[in-house]
Design a protein around this motif. Sequence first.
Motif, short mmCIF file in Angstrom:
data_model
loop_
_atom_site.label_atom_id
_atom_site.label_comp_id
_atom_site.label_asym_id
_atom_site.label_seq_id
_atom_site.Cartn_x
_atom_site.Cartn_y
_atom_site.Cartn_z
N ALA A 180 36.18 38.11 36.83
CA ALA A 180 37.33 38.63 36.44
C ALA A 180 38.63 38.71 37.56
O ALA A 180 38.68 38.40 38.87
CB ALA A 180 37.23 39.90 35.99
N ASP A 181 40.05 39.28 37.77
CA ASP A 181 41.17 39.18 38.66
C ASP A 181 40.97 40.25 38.91
O ASP A 181 40.42 41.56 38.43
CB ASP A 181 41.83 39.03 37.58
N PRO A 182 40.61 40.11 40.61
CA PRO A 182 40.45 41.72 41.56
C PRO A 182 41.52 42.48 41.15
O PRO A 182 41.35 44.27 40.74
CB PRO A 182 40.30 40.55 42.59
N MET A 183 42.43 42.39 40.85
CA MET A 183 43.68 43.23 40.61
C MET A 183 43.46 43.59 39.04
O MET A 183 43.86 44.84 38.53
CB MET A 183 45.01 42.55 39.81
N GLU A 184 42.93 43.92 37.93
CA GLU A 184 42.39 44.00 36.41
C GLU A 184 41.30 44.82 36.71
O GLU A 184 40.71 45.03 35.75
CB GLU A 184 42.50 43.27 36.09
N SER A 185 40.01 44.15 37.92
CA SER A 185 38.78 44.70 38.24
C SER A 185 38.28 45.32 38.76
O SER A 185 38.48 44.90 40.38
CB SER A 185 37.70 43.10 37.36
N TYR A 186 38.09 46.82 39.47
CA TYR A 186 37.43 47.29 40.24
C TYR A 186 35.88 46.74 40.95
O TYR A 186 35.94 46.21 42.00
CB TYR A 186 37.33 48.59 39.80
N THR A 187 35.18 46.10 40.08
CA THR A 187 34.05 45.46 40.64
C THR A 187 34.45 43.94 40.73
O THR A 187 33.72 43.28 41.86
CB THR A 187 33.26 44.96 39.03
N ALA A 188 35.60 43.08 40.73
CA ALA A 188 35.98 42.38 40.95
C ALA A 188 36.82 42.53 42.80
O ALA A 188 36.45 41.03 43.29
CB ALA A 188 36.68 40.91 40.76
N ARG A 189 37.42 43.00 42.15
CA ARG A 189 37.81 43.51 43.60
C ARG A 189 37.20 44.02 44.56
O ARG A 189 37.27 44.18 46.16
CB ARG A 189 38.90 44.89 43.44
#
Length: 213
Positions: free
Chosen positions: A135-144
Amino acid sequence: MNKNTAKENTMEIKYDEDGLVPVVVQDYVSGEVLMLAYADERALRLTLESSELYLFSRSRGELWHKGETSGNTMKIRHLCLDCDGDAVLVKVDPCGPACHTGKRSCFFNDLTEEPKGDATFFGRLWRYLLKRKEADPMESYTARLIKEGPSRIAQKIGEEGVELAIALALGDAEQVIYEASDLLYHLLVGLAAANVSLEEVWRELESRHEGSD
């Protein structure tokens, strides 16, 4: 899956008067029951040969390759027969929702209130986190968190582990639940980031348990 052994074992299946046997389909990772369908001898043979789920549609009266149209195929991991030989359990890795409605499982119409804390949630959370990984790191804590790298994830796991240890030492049950949840979540993120599957962890634990009661 040993296909030769499996083919030999299918000889023990007791089909009904229509030449069909009930098939219970279960998520291999989470243990969640996904659907109940039927198969004839040809469907089971194709399932074993292709390692993807084939069934028989009673309404259409024809062979059915699960996911052929939708793309939501099911990779076969294990088949087993019940004690009477008249029902088959198939464990799969689903490539999408099992139900034609788009639901993950066909069993979503509750007859009673569903209790919270279903044991299948851990595996379902794992599958969800694998999707969030992209996912987009800006929208997902997991991805970030994954994008920040292994050092950051290791730091979070260490922090949560210490906080859980403190809660355990203090005997604070409510805080233990909270901190254990944080630790388990970050542990799953760490596994996903390291490309280590839950199956590999379960396999290691299982090997340590062999020979135990």
